[in-house]
Design a protein around this motif. Structure first.
Motif, mmCIF file in Angstrom:
data_model
loop_
_atom_site.group_PDB
_atom_site.id
_atom_site.type_symbol
_atom_site.label_atom_id
_atom_site.label_comp_id
_atom_site.label_asym_id
_atom_site.label_seq_id
_atom_site.Cartn_x
_atom_site.Cartn_y
_atom_site.Cartn_z
ATOM 1 N N MET A 1 0.927 -1.245 -0.052
ATOM 2 C CA MET A 1 -0.075 0.026 0.001
ATOM 3 C C MET A 1 1.259 1.200 0.301
ATOM 4 S SD MET A 1 -3.144 1.157 2.792
ATOM 5 C CE MET A 1 -2.097 1.709 4.128
ATOM 6 N N ALA A 2 0.662 2.228 -0.790
ATOM 7 C CA ALA A 2 1.231 3.151 -0.960
ATOM 8 C C ALA A 2 1.054 4.334 0.220
ATOM 9 C CB ALA A 2 1.061 4.312 -2.201
ATOM 10 N N THR A 3 2.041 4.880 0.838
ATOM 11 C CA THR A 3 1.709 6.142 1.930
ATOM 12 C C THR A 3 1.967 7.099 1.404
ATOM 13 O OG1 THR A 3 4.039 5.651 2.819
ATOM 14 C CG2 THR A 3 2.103 4.172 3.610
ATOM 15 N N ARG A 4 1.226 8.351 2.106
ATOM 16 C CA ARG A 4 1.872 9.821 1.930
ATOM 17 C C ARG A 4 1.447 10.512 3.090
ATOM 18 N NH1 ARG A 4 -2.466 13.351 -1.293
ATOM 19 N NH2 ARG A 4 -1.235 15.306 -1.233
ATOM 20 N N GLU A 5 2.411 11.362 3.243
ATOM 21 C CA GLU A 5 2.596 12.239 4.128
ATOM 22 C C GLU A 5 1.767 13.554 4.128
ATOM 23 O OE1 GLU A 5 6.170 12.927 6.622
ATOM 24 O OE2 GLU A 5 6.716 10.512 6.234
ATOM 25 N N ILE A 6 1.280 13.938 4.962
ATOM 26 C CA ILE A 6 0.692 15.519 4.942
ATOM 27 C C ILE A 6 0.669 15.957 6.383
ATOM 28 C CG2 ILE A 6 -1.598 16.752 4.524
ATOM 29 C CD1 ILE A 6 -2.590 14.357 2.747
ATOM 30 N N ASN A 7 1.080 17.499 6.234
ATOM 31 C CA ASN A 7 1.198 17.935 7.706
ATOM 32 C C ASN A 7 -0.370 18.125 8.268
ATOM 33 O OD1 ASN A 7 3.754 17.962 7.771
ATOM 34 N ND2 ASN A 7 3.942 19.881 6.635
ATOM 35 N N LEU A 8 -0.790 17.570 9.306
ATOM 36 C CA LEU A 8 -1.981 17.687 9.733
ATOM 37 C C LEU A 8 -2.550 19.051 9.957
ATOM 38 C CD1 LEU A 8 -2.470 14.291 11.766
ATOM 39 C CD2 LEU A 8 -3.380 14.571 9.684
ATOM 40 N N GLU A 9 -1.550 19.824 10.701
ATOM 41 C CA GLU A 9 -1.952 21.113 11.137
ATOM 42 C C GLU A 9 -2.411 22.081 9.786
ATOM 43 O OE1 GLU A 9 2.677 21.160 10.175
ATOM 44 O OE2 GLU A 9 1.446 19.848 11.181
ATOM 45 N N LEU A 10 -1.600 21.605 8.549
ATOM 46 C CA LEU A 10 -2.367 22.205 7.236
ATOM 47 C C LEU A 10 -3.945 21.881 6.791
ATOM 48 C CD1 LEU A 10 0.740 22.148 5.168
ATOM 49 C CD2 LEU A 10 0.093 24.055 6.777
ATOM 50 N N LEU A 11 -4.165 20.780 7.605
ATOM 51 C CA LEU A 11 -5.577 20.406 7.178
ATOM 52 C C LEU A 11 -6.828 20.765 7.931
ATOM 53 C CD1 LEU A 11 -5.178 16.421 6.347
ATOM 54 C CD2 LEU A 11 -5.782 18.152 4.883
ATOM 55 N N LEU A 12 -6.385 20.968 9.361
ATOM 56 C CA LEU A 12 -7.131 21.587 10.613
ATOM 57 C C LEU A 12 -7.773 22.874 10.088
ATOM 58 C CD1 LEU A 12 -5.251 20.692 13.768
ATOM 59 C CD2 LEU A 12 -7.390 19.614 12.705
ATOM 60 N N GLY A 13 -9.059 22.821 10.176
ATOM 61 C CA GLY A 13 -9.794 24.054 9.433
ATOM 62 C C GLY A 13 -10.340 24.095 8.303
ATOM 63 N N LYS A 14 -9.765 23.127 7.183
ATOM 64 C CA LYS A 14 -10.069 23.172 5.982
ATOM 65 C C LYS A 14 -11.628 22.427 5.773
ATOM 66 C CE LYS A 14 -6.188 24.261 4.244
ATOM 67 N NZ LYS A 14 -5.820 25.342 4.423
ATOM 68 N N GLN A 15 -12.281 23.353 4.752
ATOM 69 C CA GLN A 15 -13.824 22.965 4.871
ATOM 70 C C GLN A 15 -13.600 21.582 3.814
ATOM 71 O OE1 GLN A 15 -15.703 26.224 3.026
ATOM 72 N NE2 GLN A 15 -16.216 26.926 4.735
ATOM 73 N N VAL A 16 -14.593 20.620 4.206
ATOM 74 C CA VAL A 16 -14.967 19.634 3.421
ATOM 75 C C VAL A 16 -15.952 19.554 2.542
ATOM 76 C CG1 VAL A 16 -15.201 17.034 3.574
ATOM 77 C CG2 VAL A 16 -13.500 18.157 5.208
ATOM 78 N N VAL A 17 -16.289 19.406 1.285
ATOM 79 C CA VAL A 17 -17.281 19.132 0.573
ATOM 80 C C VAL A 17 -17.741 17.735 0.372
ATOM 81 C CG1 VAL A 17 -17.024 21.495 -0.444
ATOM 82 C CG2 VAL A 17 -16.107 19.430 -1.265
ATOM 83 N N ASP A 18 -19.099 17.631 0.043
ATOM 84 C CA ASP A 18 -19.565 16.172 -0.288
ATOM 85 C C ASP A 18 -19.397 16.137 -1.964
ATOM 86 O OD1 ASP A 18 -21.773 17.752 -1.356
ATOM 87 O OD2 ASP A 18 -23.141 17.256 0.139
#
Length: 111
Positions: A1-18
């Motif tokens: 399985m491929a893994t990917r790193e994302i800085n979580l602090e950059l995700l916090l507060g981001k709007q999620v759309v359906d």
């Protein structure tokens, strides 16, 4: 399985759309578990209840809300890690319908 790193602090507060492009809330908290030397994301918490959990204030807040007469609390969703597309971390979007998500009726039972 491929893994990917994302800085979580950059995700916090981001709007999620359906799937229809409608905003369902913001990423407020991330649940992860340690697997070997790494932390692996299990779910993303969306909405106001996610904020309470991030602040470790869930038990206090629920107690106060029940004292004030609230019996059913809804304030967000739990998105399993594989149901959120982070190809563009600035614009995360669901890979499933909002009906498939677990409502935050009782976050304690989702742990």
């Amino acid at each position: 399985m491929a893994t990917r790193e994302i800085n979580l602090e950059l995700l916090l507060g981001k709007q999620v759309v359906d799937l229809t492009g409608k905003t369902i809330g913001r990423i407020e908290e991330v649940r992860a578990e340690k697997q070997g030397d790494e932390w692996v994301v299990q779910a993303y918490l969306i909405g106001t209840i996610g904020v309470l959990e991030r602040l470790s204030a869930w038990n206090i807040a629920v107690g106060l809300l029940h004292l004030m007469g609230a019996h059913k609390i809804h304030g967000g969703y739990t998105i399993p890690w594989d149901k959120l597309d982070l190809t563009n971390p600035k614009k995360p979007h669901l890979l499933c319908s909002i009906d498939e998500l677990k409502n935050f009726n009782n976050p304690q039972s989702q742990r």
